[in-house]
Write a protein that holds these residues in place. Structure first.
Motif, PDB file in Angstrom:
ATOM      1  N   ALA A 232       1.448  -0.822  -0.198  1.00 16.05           N
ATOM      2  CA  ALA A 232      -0.250   0.085   0.117  1.00 16.05           C
ATOM      3  C   ALA A 232       0.493   1.204   0.541  1.00 16.05           C
ATOM      4  O   ALA A 232       0.710   2.204  -0.176  1.00 16.05           O
ATOM      5  N   THR A 233       1.898   0.978   0.640  1.00 14.75           N
ATOM      6  CA  THR A 233       2.825   1.970   0.982  1.00 14.75           C
ATOM      7  C   THR A 233       4.333   2.881  -0.188  1.00 14.75           C
ATOM      8  O   THR A 233       4.935   3.201  -0.045  1.00 14.75           O
ATOM      9  N   GLY A 234       4.274   1.391  -0.725  1.00 18.18           N
ATOM     10  CA  GLY A 234       5.610   1.307  -1.060  1.00 18.18           C
ATOM     11  C   GLY A 234       5.813   1.945  -2.540  1.00 18.18           C
ATOM     12  O   GLY A 234       5.141   2.562  -2.339  1.00 18.18           O
ATOM     13  N   ALA A 235       6.858   1.787  -2.845  1.00 16.50           N
ATOM     14  CA  ALA A 235       7.216   2.671  -4.109  1.00 16.50           C
ATOM     15  C   ALA A 235       7.385   2.303  -5.318  1.00 16.50           C
ATOM     16  O   ALA A 235       8.912   1.214  -5.590  1.00 16.50           O
ATOM     17  N   GLY A 236       6.277   1.365  -6.349  1.00 20.42           N
ATOM     18  CA  GLY A 236       6.897   0.801  -7.627  1.00 20.42           C
ATOM     19  C   GLY A 236       7.968   1.337  -8.517  1.00 20.42           C
ATOM     20  O   GLY A 236       7.923   1.998  -9.030  1.00 20.42           O
ATOM     21  N   GLU A 237       8.198   0.166  -9.783  1.00 19.50           N
ATOM     22  CA  GLU A 237       8.859   1.200 -10.924  1.00 19.50           C
ATOM     23  C   GLU A 237       8.144   1.176 -12.208  1.00 19.50           C
ATOM     24  O   GLU A 237       8.646   1.316 -13.385  1.00 19.50           O
ATOM     25  N   THR A 238       6.621   1.506 -11.860  1.00 15.10           N
ATOM     26  CA  THR A 238       5.845   0.982 -13.225  1.00 15.10           C
ATOM     27  C   THR A 238       6.550   1.983 -14.486  1.00 15.10           C
ATOM     28  O   THR A 238       6.630   3.674 -13.695  1.00 15.10           O
ATOM     29  N   LEU A 239       6.439   2.168 -15.733  1.00 19.17           N
ATOM     30  CA  LEU A 239       6.793   2.780 -16.352  1.00 19.17           C
ATOM     31  C   LEU A 239       5.289   3.043 -17.561  1.00 19.17           C
ATOM     32  O   LEU A 239       4.234   2.797 -16.595  1.00 19.17           O
ATOM     33  N   ASP A 240       5.893   4.322 -18.612  1.00 18.08           N
ATOM     34  CA  ASP A 240       4.317   4.914 -18.328  1.00 18.08           C
ATOM     35  C   ASP A 240       3.576   3.840 -19.737  1.00 18.08           C
ATOM     36  O   ASP A 240       2.680   4.258 -19.872  1.00 18.08           O
ATOM     37  N   GLU A 241       4.575   2.613 -20.385  1.00 16.22           N
ATOM     38  CA  GLU A 241       3.675   1.507 -21.179  1.00 16.22           C
ATOM     39  C   GLU A 241       3.439   1.204 -20.518  1.00 16.22           C
ATOM     40  O   GLU A 241       2.548  -0.083 -21.029  1.00 16.22           O
ATOM     41  N   ASP A 242       3.566   0.597 -19.397  1.00 11.66           N
ATOM     42  CA  ASP A 242       3.295  -0.605 -18.607  1.00 11.66           C
ATOM     43  C   ASP A 242       1.753  -0.169 -18.018  1.00 11.66           C
ATOM     44  O   ASP A 242       1.117   0.776 -17.660  1.00 11.66           O
ATOM     45  N   GLN A 243       1.018  -1.250 -18.335  1.00  3.65           N
ATOM     46  CA  GLN A 243      -0.118  -1.587 -16.914  1.00  3.65           C
ATOM     47  C   GLN A 243       0.012  -1.584 -15.843  1.00  3.65           C
ATOM     48  O   GLN A 243       0.927  -2.547 -15.118  1.00  3.65           O
ATOM     49  N   VAL A 244      -1.318  -1.077 -14.625  1.00  2.00           N
ATOM     50  CA  VAL A 244      -0.941  -0.414 -13.678  1.00  2.00           C
ATOM     51  C   VAL A 244      -1.793  -1.999 -12.797  1.00  2.00           C
ATOM     52  O   VAL A 244      -2.668  -2.978 -13.438  1.00  2.00           O
ATOM     53  N   ALA A 245      -0.977  -2.133 -11.964  1.00  4.70           N
ATOM     54  CA  ALA A 245      -1.543  -3.119 -11.170  1.00  4.70           C
ATOM     55  C   ALA A 245      -2.708  -3.182 -10.751  1.00  4.70           C
ATOM     56  O   ALA A 245      -3.119  -2.167 -10.312  1.00  4.70           O
ATOM     57  N   ILE A 246      -3.192  -4.485 -10.602  1.00  2.00           N
ATOM     58  CA  ILE A 246      -5.201  -4.642 -10.151  1.00  2.00           C
ATOM     59  C   ILE A 246      -4.778  -5.654  -9.510  1.00  2.00           C
ATOM     60  O   ILE A 246      -4.319  -6.231  -9.129  1.00  2.00           O
ATOM     61  N   MET A 247      -6.089  -5.563  -8.767  1.00  2.00           N
ATOM     62  CA  MET A 247      -6.738  -6.008  -7.607  1.00  2.00           C
ATOM     63  C   MET A 247      -8.303  -6.494  -7.898  1.00  2.00           C
ATOM     64  O   MET A 247      -8.783  -6.259  -8.526  1.00  2.00           O
ATOM     65  N   THR A 248      -8.457  -7.484  -6.644  1.00  6.87           N
ATOM     66  CA  THR A 248      -9.988  -8.220  -6.967  1.00  6.87           C
ATOM     67  C   THR A 248     -10.023  -7.709  -5.575  1.00  6.87           C
ATOM     68  O   THR A 248     -10.316  -7.795  -4.282  1.00  6.87           O
ATOM     69  N   ALA A 249     -11.605  -7.319  -5.012  1.00  2.00           N
ATOM     70  CA  ALA A 249     -12.974  -6.950  -4.109  1.00  2.00           C
ATOM     71  C   ALA A 249     -13.901  -8.301  -4.385  1.00  2.00           C
ATOM     72  O   ALA A 249     -14.218  -8.870  -5.124  1.00  2.00           O
ATOM     73  N   HIS A 250     -14.466  -7.106  -2.714  1.00  2.00           N
ATOM     74  CA  HIS A 250     -15.734  -9.062  -2.503  1.00  2.00           C
ATOM     75  C   HIS A 250     -16.959  -7.383  -2.327  1.00  2.00           C
ATOM     76  O   HIS A 250     -16.543  -7.078  -1.286  1.00  2.00           O
ATOM     77  N   TYR A 251     -17.546  -8.096  -2.538  1.00  4.41           N
ATOM     78  CA  TYR A 251     -18.790  -6.913  -2.846  1.00  4.41           C
ATOM     79  C   TYR A 251     -20.624  -7.594  -1.890  1.00  4.41           C
ATOM     80  O   TYR A 251     -20.226  -8.477  -2.672  1.00  4.41           O
ATOM     81  N   LYS A 252     -20.379  -7.672  -0.362  1.00  3.55           N
ATOM     82  CA  LYS A 252     -21.212  -8.046  -0.066  1.00  3.55           C
ATOM     83  C   LYS A 252     -22.705  -8.071  -0.845  1.00  3.55           C
ATOM     84  O   LYS A 252     -22.816  -6.873  -0.342  1.00  3.55           O
ATOM     85  N   MET A 253     -23.265  -8.778  -1.010  1.00  5.70           N
ATOM     86  CA  MET A 253     -25.223  -8.418  -1.658  1.00  5.70           C
ATOM     87  C   MET A 253     -25.687  -9.061  -0.453  1.00  5.70           C
ATOM     88  O   MET A 253     -25.860  -9.252   1.041  1.00  5.70           O
ATOM     89  N   ASN A 254     -26.887  -8.626  -0.920  1.00 11.45           N
ATOM     90  CA  ASN A 254     -28.024  -7.908   0.433  1.00 11.45           C
ATOM     91  C   ASN A 254     -28.569  -9.715   0.855  1.00 11.45           C
ATOM     92  O   ASN A 254     -29.018  -9.768   2.324  1.00 11.45           O
ATOM     93  N   GLN A 255     -28.757 -10.338   0.154  1.00 10.05           N
ATOM     94  CA  GLN A 255     -28.972 -11.963  -0.055  1.00 10.05           C
ATOM     95  C   GLN A 255     -28.391 -12.720  -0.023  1.00 10.05           C
ATOM     96  O   GLN A 255     -27.623 -12.962  -0.570  1.00 10.05           O
TER      97      GLN A 255
END
Length: 255
Positions: A232-255
């Motif tokens: 969360a607080t680190g510093a990567g070395e992504t270049l302009d031509e790189d795709q940014v890191a991706i993550m997965t989320a869980h969204y709780k449903m009502n039912q």
């Protein structure tokens, strides 16, 4: 008799310091407006993703439950009240008739399955969000902060009790850049906390022994999509031509 013409003032073709300062100030204002415009455009796109895609899939899920009486993929004759409940598996003895619910393992219901998310929705007569295109309603394409394309995918699953990312039926949202994940978390829960609320990071860890509440999302936009060392607080070395890191989320449903 020769006529002498007095010389006029010198013809200076360069800029004065004042003129140069004005030009630089104007350039700075233009660049600032462009950067602000990009941020405004990105926030507008993120709002569209939430309202036109994520929220609409939650509406579709709830419509399925109201129409069919069970979560999507569950059996109507032997309901488990779990997404994909008819494939309920007990990790202890693989006996669907019994066992410890906390050890249950239920597969994600995605559109890539042979009898997938889209098939269930169509059979129930549920209108899905437009998504990427017809036949790919579970996906949405957007540009990350480097201007590279990223793809969100929506699935549904049931999380066993005591799952840190939220127990019960959840929407699994894959392909979120860190800034988009935090934006959606803030929009859903009122604060970008990966550990609390209805919107959480999929692989978030439990509170530590000191009882510190909450947790930051486990990456940021300086990392590229292939960097496994993201924090969360680190510093990567992504270049302009790189795709940014991706993550997965869980969204709780009502039912």
């Amino acid at each position: 008799m020769k006529t002498h013409i007095a010389p006029g003032p010198p013809n200076n073709s360069g800029f004065t310091l004042v003129e140069m300062a004005i030009v630089l100030a104007v350039i700075g204002l233009i660049l600032g407006a462009v950067m602000i415009g990009k941020d405004v455009q990105r926030n507008a796109e993120y709002t569209k993703i939430k309202q036109k895609f994520i929220d609409q899939w939650a509406v579709a899920y709830n419509a399925y439950y109201q129409r069919m009486g069970v979560p999507i993929g569950d059996s109507q004759t032997e309901p488990q009240l779990m997404v994909n409940g008819q494939v309920y598996i007990d990790d202890n003895n693989n006996d669907p008739s019994g066992g410890d619910m906390a050890d249950a393992s239920v597969d994600e219901l995605c559109d890539a399955d042979s009898d997938g998310l889209r098939d269930y929705m169509l059979r129930a007569g549920i209108e899905m969000p437009p998504g990427r295109a017809e036949g790919a309603e579970d996906r949405y394409v957007y540009l990350d902060t480097n201007g590279n394309p990223q793809e969100i995918q929506v699935c549904f699953k049931w999380n066993p009790p005591e799952t840190v990312s939220g127990s019960g039926n959840v929407m699994v949202i894959k392909g979120l850049t860190p800034d988009l994940a935090r934006y959606l978390d803030q929009a859903v829960d009122g604060k970008a906390d990966a550990l609390e609320g209805a919107f959480r990071e999929a692989d978030v860890t439990a509170n530590n022994s000191t009882g510190t509440p909450g947790s930051e999302w486990g990456s940021n936009n300086t990392y590229d999509v292939d960097d496994a060392s993201a924090t969360a607080t680190g510093a990567g070395e992504t270049l302009d031509e790189d795709q940014v890191a991706i993550m997965t989320a869980h969204y709780k449903m009502n039912q």
